[in-house]
Enzyme design. Structure first.
Site, mmCIF file in Angstrom:
data_model
loop_
_atom_site.group_PDB
_atom_site.id
_atom_site.type_symbol
_atom_site.label_atom_id
_atom_site.label_comp_id
_atom_site.label_asym_id
_atom_site.label_seq_id
_atom_site.Cartn_x
_atom_site.Cartn_y
_atom_site.Cartn_z
ATOM 1 N N VAL A 1 0.839 -1.197 0.000
ATOM 2 C CA VAL A 1 0.000 0.000 0.000
ATOM 3 C C VAL A 1 0.873 1.245 0.000
ATOM 4 O O VAL A 1 1.881 1.309 0.729
ATOM 5 C CB VAL A 1 -0.913 0.016 1.250
ATOM 6 C CG1 VAL A 1 -1.613 1.351 1.404
ATOM 7 C CG2 VAL A 1 -1.926 -1.117 1.187
ATOM 8 N N CYS A 2 0.508 2.222 -0.822
ATOM 9 C CA CYS A 2 1.165 3.531 -0.783
ATOM 10 C C CYS A 2 0.079 4.594 -0.935
ATOM 11 O O CYS A 2 -1.113 4.287 -0.893
ATOM 12 C CB CYS A 2 2.222 3.658 -1.867
ATOM 13 S SG CYS A 2 1.561 3.661 -3.555
ATOM 14 N N ALA A 3 0.470 5.831 -1.138
ATOM 15 C CA ALA A 3 -0.509 6.914 -1.190
ATOM 16 C C ALA A 3 -1.364 6.858 -2.446
ATOM 17 O O ALA A 3 -2.594 6.983 -2.381
ATOM 18 C CB ALA A 3 0.188 8.268 -1.092
#
Length: 375
Positions: A72-74
């Site tokens: 998960v990232c932005a």
């Protein structure tokens, strides 16, 4: 090994079903500490992306092989890169399509109950943000309460049910998320309702939600009865639907109560909040099912993903409803406030119609957790 996307909807269903899920969150530590994907059986490992540029070998022993792993990232890009490195190292990994922005915007519709004459109440759970919206359906018509800015979700859901949206209501002028109420009303040629005491600075036309107002939905005897209940804002209004459901807005939650400070008037409004919770709500039937506009913690979700509880049980178990000493109550409400929502002043200005940020700016304004409650 392949890299496969996992959608926010798929993750939401896993969280609701309490399935095991391992999240490798590659955002910076401060962003992760502020807000993350939560769930009863969700495990996390936070390693900032820049620490993984040279490879993932050093963290492989921290990543399980017996459950789904989602990077998960932005926004998505960094998570794809890291997931590909994990695949090259022989590990199967997913990435969150659209990143945490997609998680923030996902709405999960859940039916919460029936109405006496054949209608139903649906709750839209914005699981990554803690927002709750509603659709009341009866005899081919629908009313929407506290809609988010993802307006297509509500319009498409109404189309699926083959009902016409006739009324759109906001329980108050929101400060933590951008309302989609006015936009939906314009799109479907419906009526937009707002409490007038919260609307003194709005620059658009609306119908006033005043105490005792009755709004019919459909041709049956299904009414939304406005119940003036100040405290979170000076105009906060609750709705009693079909003598069975209490839509409490941001006044009362399952595990907490509403904060009165988002217009800078906590000391002025705390008395209104107590009056609403300890007097007005006490006069209501205890078997009303409370349907709030937010939830604060994942434990508030029921097994089907909905958020609700009988009013009588909340009077017995919600700490915010059981503080006899008024000064102690004031201290809880004004001295125990969480950080204010991200960009809440700009969100209020947007909901007044004074500013019109573009779509990407609106996304940025809403990033972060729900901060409408005190407990």
């Amino acid at each position: 090994m392949t890299v496969t996307r996992m959608t926010a909807s798929e993750i939401a269903k896993k969280v609701i079903k309490k399935e095991n899920l391992f999240i490798l969150d590659v955002r910076n530590e401060d962003a992760f500490a502020d807000w993350k994907i939560e769930g009863e059986n969700v495990q996390h490992l936070n390693i900032p992306y820049f620490e993984l540029l040279d490879g993932v070998e050093e963290i492989l022993d921290q990543i399980p092989t017996n459950q789904d792993v989602v990077v998960v990232c932005a926004k998505e890009g960094s998570s794809i890169f890291v997931a590909e490195m994990l695949a090259e190292a022989g590990r199967e990994a997913y990435y969150l399509e659209g990143g945490m922005k997609a998680w923030s915007e996902h709405l999960e519709p859940v039916k919460v109950g029936d109405l006496k004459d054949g209608g139903a109440v649906y709750q839209f759970v914005r699981i990554g943000k803690g927002c709750l919206s509603y659709m009341i359906v009866s005899n081919g018509e629908a009313a929407i309460v506290d809609a988010t800015r993802m307006t297509d979700v509500f319009i498409e859901f109404a189309n699926q049910l083959d009902v016409k949206i006739t009324n759109v209501l906001d329980t108050h002028l929101h400060a933590d998320h951008i309302s989609g109420g006015r936009k939906i009303a314009e799109a479907v040629n419906g009526t937009y309702w707002l409490p007038p005491k919260d609307a003194t600075e709005v620059v658009f036309a609306y119908e006033p939600l005043e105490d005792g107002r009755v709004i019919p939905v459909g041709t049956s005897k299904i009414d939304i009865q406005a119940l003036y209940s100040p405290g979170h804002t000076i105009g906060s209004t609750s709705f009693i639907v079909d003598d069975a459901y209490l839509l409490s807005g941001d006044i009362l939650f399952v595990d907490s109560i509403g904060r009165p400070d988002l217009a800078g008037l906590a000391e002025d409004w705390v008395g209104d909040l107590r009056e609403t919770l300890y007097s007005r709500y006490r006069e209501l039937a205890e078997d009303l099912l409370v349907l709030p506009a937010h939830f604060m913690i994942m434990e508030e979700l029921n097994d089907d993903g909905s958020v609700s509880e009988k009013l009588g049980k909340l009077f017995a178990e919600n700490h915010g409803l059981n503080i006899e000493d008024e000064q102690e109550f004031r201290q809880l409400v004004t001295g125990n406030l969480p950080p204010q929502p991200n960009a809440y002043q700009e969100i209020r200005q947007t909901n007044m119609g004074k500013i019109t940020p573009d779509e990407e700016t609106q996304r940025e304004m809403e990033i972060g957790p729900n901060r409408c409650a005190v407990r």
